[in-house]
Design an enzyme around this catalytic site. Sequence first.
Site, PDB file in Angstrom:
ATOM      1  N   GLN A  46       5.145   4.113   2.483  1.00 35.51           N
ATOM      2  CA  GLN A  46       4.330   3.113   2.011  1.00 35.51           C
ATOM      3  C   GLN A  46       4.825   2.091   2.689  1.00 35.51           C
ATOM      4  O   GLN A  46       6.040   1.923   3.329  1.00 35.51           O
ATOM      5  CB  GLN A  46       4.706   3.085   0.363  1.00 35.51           C
ATOM      6  CG  GLN A  46       5.915   2.736  -0.058  1.00 35.51           C
ATOM      7  CD  GLN A  46       6.223   2.916  -1.768  1.00 35.51           C
ATOM      8  OE1 GLN A  46       5.538   3.625  -2.081  1.00 35.51           O
ATOM      9  NE2 GLN A  46       7.073   2.197  -2.170  1.00 35.51           N
ATOM     10  N   VAL A  47       4.227   0.700   2.443  1.00 30.38           N
ATOM     11  CA  VAL A  47       4.583  -0.520   3.186  1.00 30.38           C
ATOM     12  C   VAL A  47       4.932  -1.507   2.278  1.00 30.38           C
ATOM     13  O   VAL A  47       4.245  -1.754   1.128  1.00 30.38           O
ATOM     14  CB  VAL A  47       3.611  -0.840   4.170  1.00 30.38           C
ATOM     15  CG1 VAL A  47       3.379   0.215   5.079  1.00 30.38           C
ATOM     16  CG2 VAL A  47       2.261  -1.308   3.492  1.00 30.38           C
TER      17      VAL A  47
ATOM     18  N   LYS B  99       7.656  -0.518   6.903  1.00 27.54           N
ATOM     19  CA  LYS B  99       7.106   0.800   6.622  1.00 27.54           C
ATOM     20  C   LYS B  99       8.324   1.795   6.301  1.00 27.54           C
ATOM     21  O   LYS B  99       9.119   1.966   7.229  1.00 27.54           O
ATOM     22  CB  LYS B  99       6.187   1.339   7.633  1.00 27.54           C
ATOM     23  CG  LYS B  99       5.368   2.820   7.111  1.00 27.54           C
ATOM     24  CD  LYS B  99       4.313   3.038   8.176  1.00 27.54           C
ATOM     25  CE  LYS B  99       3.444   4.333   7.702  1.00 27.54           C
ATOM     26  NZ  LYS B  99       2.322   4.516   8.946  1.00 27.54           N
TER      27      LYS B  99
ATOM     28  N   ALA C 155       0.874  -1.137  -0.033  1.00 27.48           N
ATOM     29  CA  ALA C 155       0.021   0.018   0.073  1.00 27.48           C
ATOM     30  C   ALA C 155       0.847   1.047   0.000  1.00 27.48           C
ATOM     31  O   ALA C 155       2.197   1.191   0.461  1.00 27.48           O
ATOM     32  CB  ALA C 155      -0.930  -0.093   1.297  1.00 27.48           C
TER      33      ALA C 155
ATOM     34  N   ASP D  77      -7.139   8.224  13.865  1.00 31.76           N
ATOM     35  CA  ASP D  77      -7.052   8.303  12.427  1.00 31.76           C
ATOM     36  C   ASP D  77      -7.613   6.940  12.006  1.00 31.76           C
ATOM     37  O   ASP D  77      -7.233   6.158  10.969  1.00 31.76           O
ATOM     38  CB  ASP D  77      -5.542   8.382  12.011  1.00 31.76           C
ATOM     39  CG  ASP D  77      -5.540   8.665  10.425  1.00 31.76           C
ATOM     40  OD1 ASP D  77      -6.401   9.174   9.924  1.00 31.76           O
ATOM     41  OD2 ASP D  77      -4.496   8.452   9.676  1.00 31.76           O
TER      42      ASP D  77
ATOM     43  N   ALA E 191       0.470   5.661   0.755  1.00 33.58           N
ATOM     44  CA  ALA E 191       0.110   6.719   1.229  1.00 33.58           C
ATOM     45  C   ALA E 191       0.781   7.951   0.978  1.00 33.58           C
ATOM     46  O   ALA E 191       1.842   7.993   0.297  1.00 33.58           O
ATOM     47  CB  ALA E 191      -0.154   6.411   2.686  1.00 33.58           C
ATOM     48  N   SER E 192       0.523   9.115   1.687  1.00 33.91           N
ATOM     49  CA  SER E 192       0.822  10.581   1.556  1.00 33.91           C
ATOM     50  C   SER E 192       2.371  10.617   1.860  1.00 33.91           C
ATOM     51  O   SER E 192       3.159  11.197   1.220  1.00 33.91           O
ATOM     52  CB  SER E 192       0.078  11.222   2.323  1.00 33.91           C
ATOM     53  OG  SER E 192      -1.123  11.258   1.891  1.00 33.91           O
ATOM     54  N   VAL E 193       2.821   9.826   3.002  1.00 33.18           N
ATOM     55  CA  VAL E 193       4.072  10.242   3.453  1.00 33.18           C
ATOM     56  C   VAL E 193       4.963   8.881   3.574  1.00 33.18           C
ATOM     57  O   VAL E 193       6.157   9.058   3.599  1.00 33.18           O
ATOM     58  CB  VAL E 193       4.119  10.745   4.852  1.00 33.18           C
ATOM     59  CG1 VAL E 193       3.384  12.293   5.032  1.00 33.18           C
ATOM     60  CG2 VAL E 193       3.401   9.943   5.819  1.00 33.18           C
TER      61      VAL E 193
END
Length: 558
Positions: A140-141, A155, A134, A290, A136-138
């Site tokens: 990834q994993v 991550k 996946a 979140d 994301a903004s800041v």
Amino acid sequence: MALSVSHLPRLFKVLSTIAKYRLDLLEVVKPASPLLRVAIATYGLAWSGNAVRSLSPEKRLRLALEELGPIYIKFGQLLSTRRDFLPETLAEELQGLQDKVPAFHTPGIAVLADAALGHPWQQVFSDLNPEPLASASVAQVHSATLLNGDAVVVKVLRPGIQHTIAADIKLLHWLARMIENHVPDGHRLRPREVVADYENIIFGELDLLAEGANATQLRRNFANSPQLYVPKIYWEYSRAGMLVMERIHGIPVADIEQLTKHGINLKKLAETGVEIFFTQVFEHSFFHADMHPGNIFVAPDKPEQPQYIAIDCAIIGSLTSADQQYLARNLLAIFKRDYHKVAELHVECGWVPPQTSVPAFESAMRAVCEPVFEKPLKEISFGFLLVQLFRTAGRFNMEVQPSLVLLQKTLLNVEGLGRQLYPELDLWTTALPFLERWNRKRMHPATVLNALKENVPDWIEQLPQLPKLWLDAMAQQGYQHKQLASISEELQQIKQQQRRLSKKRAQQSKLFGLLALLGAVILAISPNYPALQSGLLDLPLSSWILGGLGVYLLCFKR
């Protein structure tokens, strides 16, 4: 915060996007300056035939944020939580922003892992998948396997993300000042405060070790819990720019089809989510802030007693014990429609100024709540009601604390998710028993006794210091008395000086008044103006002015 020449290309991109999507037409940010509106409209002529112009202003804002990239997408997500001042239609549109951005492949995960570990990744992992799970903004994993066979995820932060965020934050501060200075309701929108909140959150997400510490604490709080599972952090392999954690296998909570296929009890799942939220807020004062669907999974092997799995603990909320108590008491009072109690509690806890009129505040609360309570409870949005209450309290100068904003955002997420899972969810009947139990437990003698027991060691430790503390306090009190006496004496001297000056000014005014009258008389009896024969109306203008000034100084000037 001044912009440098290096920021101009990015600034040009932002301004071009504003013009392209005609964001100046959005009511909450419409510029007050006609010249500025004309300039944006003129610059936007190049996109006049673009299909986006036919969309609603709210949708255009969402598309503009998506076009500007991940930092602005995340900013839009944060903005969507500020329903205390945003129109509902805009907040709903921004809530739809998806935190899905393209993955990066250069440098590869192997290079990043080597740099973070300080040695080849093969010394830690037997396998490290180059394709991300996946993005994301800041960060990834990537999936990986430790040498001992444990399945994990790794991550890593996006390369150069710190520099990108710092540059965009500077632009956002500049835009916030523009909105504050050139938008009619700019000050009420508090754009600088919103950007400052975002800055704290986004830079907090860059510290992966802090995220790992949050996850460890949340895991400890729910150890052996049948309701929530939090993956383990492998601290021996984690670094500031890389976090290694247990890999979980669950069904995404928004995938209703898969949940139904596995026989998950959706009613129980929705109610469990509410209980987890209130447990985090009131039992632990440490809540995952979140909780969007991308961070929540469901264990597939417990269909009748479903268990949540939470990941990505970068954003955590916390309340003080005082805020916990007052929030619970406020919610209980709202449940019981005791608006007078709600008003009293807001004043008592300092959420509104002490001079606030309790009857006026009570009336405002009633006006918000009563129309809502006319609906069936299952149709009432608990989170939206809380937003309305905060918005109403804002009219009485309530300063919404960041922790309460996070709480509001999380509650909206939990309620929205719960009703997506089970549309008949009645958050009120689920929450009220929890709050009543918590309140009874808080007031129970055993709880009070345990609190006393916890404090006794500290009191015993401080006991030998009490005489010294008492003497220090007495000495401090004596010093303060001397200071007050000295200040009082100085004030008396200042007052005496002011009285002398006032007396002197009064004497000077009288003297000038007499001189002015004397001048008027001299002019009146001058051979050129025989006033006694012709009458007062024939006096020269200068004599009238001097005479009037003299009367004013003698009779009215002090």
